[in-house]
Structure formats: structure tokens, C-alpha cells
Design an enzyme around this catalytic site. Structure first.
Site, short mmCIF file in Angstrom:
data_model
loop_
_atom_site.label_atom_id
_atom_site.label_comp_id
_atom_site.label_asym_id
_atom_site.label_seq_id
_atom_site.Cartn_x
_atom_site.Cartn_y
_atom_site.Cartn_z
N SER A 138 0.86 -1.19 0.00
CA SER A 138 0.00 0.00 0.00
C SER A 138 0.89 1.23 0.00
O SER A 138 2.08 1.15 0.34
CB SER A 138 -0.86 0.00 1.27
OG SER A 138 -1.45 1.25 1.49
N TYR A 164 -3.06 -0.46 10.27
CA TYR A 164 -2.97 -0.73 8.83
C TYR A 164 -1.58 -0.32 8.31
O TYR A 164 -0.94 -1.09 7.58
CB TYR A 164 -4.08 0.04 8.11
CG TYR A 164 -4.21 -0.24 6.64
CD1 TYR A 164 -5.00 -1.29 6.18
CD2 TYR A 164 -3.54 0.53 5.69
CE1 TYR A 164 -5.13 -1.55 4.82
CE2 TYR A 164 -3.66 0.28 4.33
CZ TYR A 164 -4.46 -0.75 3.91
OH TYR A 164 -4.58 -1.02 2.55
P1 NDP Z 1 -12.19 -5.14 -0.17
O1 NDP Z 1 -12.69 -4.90 1.21
O2 NDP Z 1 -12.99 -4.63 -1.32
O3 NDP Z 1 -11.95 -6.72 -0.39
C1 NDP Z 1 -11.26 -7.48 0.57
C2 NDP Z 1 -11.30 -8.94 0.20
O4 NDP Z 1 -10.55 -9.68 1.18
C3 NDP Z 1 -12.70 -9.52 0.19
O5 NDP Z 1 -12.78 -10.49 -0.82
C4 NDP Z 1 -12.81 -10.16 1.57
O6 NDP Z 1 -13.82 -11.18 1.56
C5 NDP Z 1 -11.39 -10.71 1.71
N1 NDP Z 1 -10.95 -10.98 3.09
C6 NDP Z 1 -10.96 -10.15 4.15
N2 NDP Z 1 -10.53 -10.79 5.24
C7 NDP Z 1 -10.23 -12.07 4.86
C8 NDP Z 1 -9.76 -13.22 5.55
N3 NDP Z 1 -9.51 -13.20 6.86
N4 NDP Z 1 -9.57 -14.36 4.84
C9 NDP Z 1 -9.82 -14.40 3.51
N5 NDP Z 1 -10.27 -13.34 2.81
C10 NDP Z 1 -10.49 -12.19 3.49
O7 NDP Z 1 -10.71 -4.55 -0.19
P2 NDP Z 1 -9.79 -4.01 -1.40
O8 NDP Z 1 -10.07 -4.76 -2.64
O9 NDP Z 1 -9.86 -2.53 -1.39
O10 NDP Z 1 -8.34 -4.39 -0.84
C11 NDP Z 1 -7.63 -5.53 -1.26
C12 NDP Z 1 -6.18 -5.39 -0.81
O11 NDP Z 1 -5.63 -4.20 -1.38
C13 NDP Z 1 -6.00 -5.25 0.71
O12 NDP Z 1 -4.82 -5.92 1.11
C14 NDP Z 1 -5.85 -3.76 0.89
O13 NDP Z 1 -5.16 -3.43 2.07
C15 NDP Z 1 -5.05 -3.41 -0.35
N6 NDP Z 1 -5.09 -2.02 -0.72
C16 NDP Z 1 -6.27 -1.42 -1.08
C17 NDP Z 1 -6.27 -0.09 -1.46
C18 NDP Z 1 -7.52 0.61 -1.89
O14 NDP Z 1 -7.42 1.81 -2.21
N7 NDP Z 1 -8.67 -0.05 -1.98
C19 NDP Z 1 -5.04 0.71 -1.43
C20 NDP Z 1 -3.87 -0.03 -1.04
C21 NDP Z 1 -3.91 -1.34 -0.71
P3 NDP Z 1 -14.50 -11.75 2.93
O15 NDP Z 1 -14.85 -10.54 3.75
O16 NDP Z 1 -15.68 -12.56 2.47
O17 NDP Z 1 -13.46 -12.60 3.57
#
Ligand code: NDP
Length: 255
Positions: A146, A159
Site C-alpha cells: 500500500s 494498517y
Molecule cells: P475489499 O474490502 O474490497 O476486499 C477485501 C477482500 O478480502 C474480500 O474479498 C474479503 O472477503 C477478503 N478478506 C478479508 N478478510 C479475509 C480473511 N480473513 N480471509 C480471507 N479473505 C479475506 O478490499 P480491497 O479490494 O480494497 O483491498 C484488497 C487489498 O488491497 C487489501 O490488502 C488492501 O489493504 C489493499 N489495498 C487497497 C487499497 C484501496 O485503495 N482499496 C489501497 C492499497 C492497498 P470476505 O470478507 O468474504 O473474507
């Protein structure tokens, strides 16, 4: 058809946290470059729906739901993934959560939850995948870092600590696993409008600030992360090890 060096035809890729958001976009992108995709998240129904959507578009995709914070589920999940599709070539450690709040009032449980999901799980799933990849002397691991791997904002201390950890864990994995034939790198997304950022997207002041703060003048679109992922997962990146590739519209380039 991707140029040959970027072609992922037949490669098997697991993307954690890919039922929506960035993970789903990366899964689709790798699929469009030829890879066979294993989708993962905790919500099994939503993961299966995402896999079905990819299959409806002609991609090869199966759901492999498990919780990345549960060591036993991870061990069983990786075994299940390989049983479903075959030996894993590519892992994207993408699952992540955000919990906002002032550090002075940060509860221990919130700190632990974010660190476990966003950092320890990268180690946990990465180790499980790397053990399998090492025995075959080939593999690609891409960790999702990130902007917060480099800089912080008020209200996101766990985070930022976790994502800073992901940057160094990527390097630690690199120095131990590159000799085993595994490329480990990271992608550092800037601001992308996903469920994780729903509060920020809805906040007009933040929205205006991020547009002004980003040299490209806008939020990223999740599709714009695909090129970096396909590159790092492909033969084109065969000598690229231990890097964090920031895809941030230029945020880190200026003050
Ligand atoms: P979302 O919240 O849209 O999606 C997160 C995904 O992770 C979902 O599919 C969720 O499904 C899954 N997830 C969460 N916890 C778990 C777990 N314990 N086990 C398995 N799956 C899990 O997030 P983003 O798409 O925005 O983020 C994805 C990645 O990108 C993250 O690592 C985030 O930190 C990183 N990121 C995002 C940014 C942004 O601007 N959006 C910027 C920088 C980094 P479920 O809840 O069903 O498990």
C-alpha cells in the site's frame, strides 16, 4: 493475446481476498492473460458467485474459500486448492481489512485483527505456498502492499504498521526464497474506490483532497493494477525480486 513473455497460459494462480475489489480485478486480469484462477475469501457464497462470473466470461476459475487468519484453514485450503486445480504457480496475497480510529484509543483486539489479517496472513499463506513451490523450484508470490507501506495518515496506525511490515516481509521472503526459484515482489496500490474505502469515497472532503493530492488527479480504477500483476507473475519478471511496484497515480512522487 498477451505477448509471449507476459503470457500466463495454463499457470495456476491463487488470489486471496478475491471475491470483490482489487483481488477480483487481479484474478480476472490474470485469467485474461491465460491463467487458471483460484478465488478465495471467507464468504463462500460470494466467492462462488465471483468464480461463476469469471466462468461466464470464459475464464477457468474455481472457488477456494478459507480464512487467511486461521492457520489450519490455510493449510487445508492450500491443499484443497491444489487438489481442485493442480500445483500452484502464482500466489497473490491480497486479502486485507481496514479498521480506522485514533491510536490513543486503539483497542488491542483491533490492532491484533489488522496485523493478523494484513501482515501475519501474508507470512502464513506465503509460507504454505512457498513450501509447495520450493519443491518444484518455481513460483511467483505477489504481496499487496500500500501507499501506507511508506507513509501514514492519522487514524490508520495498525494498517500502516501492517503494510510497512509487508514491504519488509517481501524483502525477507525474497532473500530466502529467490534461491529456491521463487520470485517474491509486491504491488503498492494508491487510492482505489472499493468497499474497503467506502467511507472515504463517501466523504466529499477526502475525495477532493485525494484528487488534489494525486498527480494523476483521480482515484485509481482497479483494472489499472492488472498490468503490474501480470508482469510480476510472468516470465517477463524472471529477474525481478524483492521489489514494491507502486501503482498510485504518482502520490509518492511528491509532497
Ligand atoms: P475489499 O474490502 O474490497 O476486499 C477485501 C477482500 O478480502 C474480500 O474479498 C474479503 O472477503 C477478503 N478478506 C478479508 N478478510 C479475509 C480473511 N480473513 N480471509 C480471507 N479473505 C479475506 O478490499 P480491497 O479490494 O480494497 O483491498 C484488497 C487489498 O488491497 C487489501 O490488502 C488492501 O489493504 C489493499 N489495498 C487497497 C487499497 C484501496 O485503495 N482499496 C489501497 C492499497 C492497498 P470476505 O470478507 O468474504 O473474507
Amino acid at each position: 493475446m498477451a505477448p509471449q513473455r507476459f503470457d500466463l497460459t495454463g499457470r495456476i494462480a491463487l488470489v486471496t481476498g478475491s471475491s470483490r475489489g482489487i483481488g477480483l480485478a487481479l484474478a480476472r486480469g490474470l485469467g485474461e492473460a491465460g491463467a487458471r484462477i483460484l478465488l478465495n475469501a471467507r464468504d463462500a457464497a460470494r466467492t462462488e458467485a465471483a468464480a461463476q462470473a469469471l466462468r461466464d466470461d470464459g475464464l477457468d476459475a474455481l472457488a477456494c474459500p478459507f480464512d487467511v487468519t486461521d492457520p489450519q484453514e490455510v493449510a487445508d485450503g492450500l491443499a484443497n486448492c491444489e487438489q481442485l486445480m493442480g500445483p500452484l504457480d502464482i500466489l497473490i496475497n491480497n486479502a486485507g481489512i481496514q479498521r480506522r480510529g485514533p491510536l490513543l484509543d486503539m483497542p488491542e483486539e483491533t490492532w491484533a485483527e489488522v496485523l493478523d489479517t494484513n501482515l501475519t496472513a501474508v507470512f502464513r499463506v506465503g509460507r504454505e505456498a512457498a513450501r509447495r513451490m520450493a519443491s518444484r523450484k518455481r513460483g511467483k508470490i505477489i504481496n499487496i502492499a500500500s501507499l501506507m507501506s511508506e507513509v501514514a495518515r492519522p487514524g490508520v496506525a495498525p494498517y500502516a504498521a501492517a503494510k510497512g511490515g509487508v514491504r519488509l516481509l517481501t524483502r525477507a521472503m525474497c532473500v530466502e526464497w529467490a534461491p529456491l526459484g521463487i520470485n517474491v515482489n509486491a504491488i503498492g496500490p494508491g487510492y482505489f474506490a472499493t468497499e474497503l474505502n467506502a467511507d472515504l469515497v463517501a466523504d466529499a472532503t477526502f475525495d477532493a483532497w485525494i484528487r488534489a493530492r494525486t498527480p494523476a488527479g483521480r482515484w485509481g480504477k482497479v483494472d489499472e493494477l492488472v498490468g503490474a500483476a501480470v508482469f510480476l507473475a510472468s516470465d517477463a519478471a524472471s529477474f525481478v525480486h524483492g521489489q514494491v511496484l507502486y501503482v498510485d497515480g504518482g502520490v509518492l512522487a511528491g509532497l
